[in-house]
Design an enzyme around this catalytic site. Structure first.
Site, PDB file in Angstrom:
ATOM      1  N   ALA A 203       0.875  -1.186   0.000  1.00 13.72           N
ATOM      2  CA  ALA A 203       0.000   0.000   0.000  1.00 13.72           C
ATOM      3  C   ALA A 203       0.901   1.222   0.000  1.00 13.72           C
ATOM      4  O   ALA A 203       1.826   1.319   0.808  1.00 13.72           O
ATOM      5  CB  ALA A 203      -0.890   0.007   1.234  1.00 13.72           C
ATOM      6  N   HIS A 204       0.668   2.103  -0.946  1.00 12.25           N
ATOM      7  CA  HIS A 204       1.499   3.295  -1.026  1.00 12.25           C
ATOM      8  C   HIS A 204       0.730   4.504  -1.535  1.00 12.25           C
ATOM      9  O   HIS A 204       1.253   5.598  -1.617  1.00 12.25           O
ATOM     10  CB  HIS A 204       2.678   3.069  -1.977  1.00 12.25           C
ATOM     11  CG  HIS A 204       2.272   3.014  -3.425  1.00 12.25           C
ATOM     12  ND1 HIS A 204       1.747   1.883  -3.999  1.00 12.25           N
ATOM     13  CD2 HIS A 204       2.287   3.953  -4.403  1.00 12.25           C
ATOM     14  CE1 HIS A 204       1.469   2.130  -5.266  1.00 12.25           C
ATOM     15  NE2 HIS A 204       1.776   3.377  -5.545  1.00 12.25           N
ATOM     16  N   ARG A 205      -0.545   4.285  -1.904  1.00 13.58           N
ATOM     17  CA  ARG A 205      -1.251   5.363  -2.572  1.00 13.58           C
ATOM     18  C   ARG A 205      -1.498   6.535  -1.618  1.00 13.58           C
ATOM     19  O   ARG A 205      -1.862   6.345  -0.460  1.00 13.58           O
ATOM     20  CB  ARG A 205      -2.562   4.825  -3.135  1.00 13.58           C
ATOM     21  CG  ARG A 205      -2.961   5.510  -4.408  1.00 13.58           C
ATOM     22  CD  ARG A 205      -3.719   4.602  -5.327  1.00 13.58           C
ATOM     23  NE  ARG A 205      -2.835   3.674  -6.003  1.00 13.58           N
ATOM     24  CZ  ARG A 205      -1.985   4.005  -6.962  1.00 13.58           C
ATOM     25  NH1 ARG A 205      -1.886   5.233  -7.390  1.00 13.58           N
ATOM     26  NH2 ARG A 205      -1.212   3.082  -7.511  1.00 13.58           N
ATOM     27  N   ASP A 279      -3.058  -1.624  -2.899  1.00  9.69           N
ATOM     28  CA  ASP A 279      -3.697  -0.470  -3.537  1.00  9.69           C
ATOM     29  C   ASP A 279      -2.948  -0.089  -4.804  1.00  9.69           C
ATOM     30  O   ASP A 279      -3.195   0.962  -5.394  1.00  9.69           O
ATOM     31  CB  ASP A 279      -3.819   0.716  -2.558  1.00  9.69           C
ATOM     32  CG  ASP A 279      -2.478   1.298  -2.127  1.00  9.69           C
ATOM     33  OD1 ASP A 279      -1.442   0.926  -2.696  1.00  9.69           O
ATOM     34  OD2 ASP A 279      -2.481   2.150  -1.212  1.00  9.69           O
TER      35      ASP A 279
END
Ligand code: UD1
Ligand code: UDP
Length: 372
Positions: A203-205, A279
């Site tokens: 997850a990095h968004r 994500d």
């Protein structure tokens, strides 16, 4: 023919590698311009090495910044190179700030832009990527849509000329590298993992990790999962977890956090995961290509084909929903198999070759130019 390939982030290197290979096979040497949007070894150089790409011609060292800083500096630096090199076409891929900067700098110099992965829409204009996609598509002369659905999105915005449905180059990259990954990567052993006994998470968004309450929800989800969790962490997320004092909450026996991994190790982890939770855009695609059920930690996706095919479920940051589907996947074999056998909607792995052939043909016919 002298194409310029403008890229700067991890997914762009991976997804443009089949296009670069395609050109080299036709004895065309593309000009490689790396903006430096991603600059850590494990976010950039590791991929150039593993994918055996030629030397980069220009390292622009744009680095991090606000949206406008990053895009603006990239535009200024790209423009200088393009004025000097005068390529026949600029090729950009995806929806990053590098793409927007490359597309705008090029079209204003009357260098036609070819957009790989054109036509994706999440219909969520709060995402910086959605703005980048829309503007890049409208600045482009040649549009390589991965699916018919992407082509329809372009049609709805009046973009109908020079649109080619070619598949997504991610299939090429996965097919070209997953067997090598299977052979070469020792990551399962290194992390003490058994096949199909862990959940792979990324997850990095921005919309998930830049806000404390969202990141708290993510941490709450990850610490509630009933299986081993492996999380190769993007630097943006690491920075935010530290800033918000949340990083120690992930110190749990069943959670393994690693630095961002190289493509071969990451592919091996994906292929052998029981479930992928992400994500990321590219990872939603790779999950269905590799036949691993995907739970997407978002409320919308610009890859609706994966959801329609049955391989991907949007779970947002809703803990109850995540745990419901994780439990179902672990306990209901029929449900699991149905998701795992969803058909890949992104083509046959020859997108890179098609893109190169189309561009060479347009050039030969004198049709590779900015329309007046
Ligand atoms: C960018 C893209 C996103 C894509 C992602 C791929 C935009 C608007 N976003 O997001 O669409 O999914 O790349 O991974 O272009 N950082 C480092 N080292 C690096 C790179 C970044 O530490 O090598 C840190 C910096 O603190 C930086 C932050 O990560 O501020 C965000 O980097 P940035 O390139 O702005 O956006 P990404 O989140 O990587
Ligand atoms: N990836 C990788 N190592 C990692 C995480 C991701 O090699 O630690 C690869 C992944 O296989 C996919 C791409 O990076 O091909 C996705 O990049 P990312 O999630 O950063 O960006 P997005 O696709 O969301 O733009």
């Amino acid at each position: 023919m002298r194409p310029a390939i403008i890229f700067g982030t991890r997914p762009e290197i991976i997804k443009l590698s089949p296009v670069i290979r395609g050109f080299l096979e036709k004895n065309v040497e593309p000009l490689l311009i790396h903006t430096g949007q991603h600059y850590d070894y494990e976010m950039s150089k590791i991929f150039l090495e593993e994918l055996e790409l030629p030397e980069i011609d220009y390292h622009l060292e744009v680095g991090s910044g606000t949206q406008a800083e990053q895009t603006g500096i990239a535009m200024i630096k790209i423009e200088k190179v393009l004025m000097e090199e005068k390529p026949d076409v600029s090729i950009v891929q995806g929806d990053t700030n590098t793409v927007l900067a490359g597309a705008l700098a090029s079209v204003k110099l009357l260098i036609p832009v070819a957009h790989v992965e054109a036509g994706l829409r999440s219909f969520d204009r709060t995402m910086p990527e959605e703005i980048n996609r829309i503007l890049a598509d409208h600045a482009s002369e040649v549009l390589f849509a991965p699916t018919e659905e992407a082509k329809k999105n372009l049609e709805k915005e009046g973009i109908v000329e020079n649109v080619y449905v070619v598949g997504n180059t991610i299939v090429d990259a996965v097919l070209q590298n997953s067997e090598i990954a299977e052979r070469k990567s020792k990551i399962l052993k290194e992390l003490g993992l058994k096949e199909k006994e862990y959940i792979l998470v990324t997850a990095h968004r921005k919309e998930n990790v830049d806000y404390r309450e969202k990141l708290e929800k993510l941490v709450d989800i990850l610490t509630s999962l009933p299986l081993t969790v492996v999380y190769p962490m993007h630097p943006r997320t690491k920075k935010r977890l530290e800033e918000f004092g949340l990083i120690n909450k992930l110190n749990k026996e069943n959670i393994i956090i690693t630095k961002p991994l190289g493509y071969l190790d990451f592919l091996k982890l994906e292929k052998n995961a029981k479930i992928i939770m992400t994500d990321s855009g590219g990872i939603q695609e790779e999950a269905i290509i590799l036949g691993v059920p995907c739970l997407t930690l978002r409320y919308n996706t610009e890859r609706p084909e994966t959801v329609k095919a049955g391989g991907n479920i949007l779970v947002g940051l809703e803990k109850e929903r995540v745990l419901y589907y994780v439990t179902k996947l672990l306990e209901d074999e029929e449900f699991y198999e149905k998701m795992a056998s969803a058909k890949n909607p992104f083509g046959d792995g020859n997108a890179g070759k098609r893109i190169v052939e189309i561009l060479l043909e347009l050039k030969a016919k004198g049709k590779l130019k900015v329309r007046s």
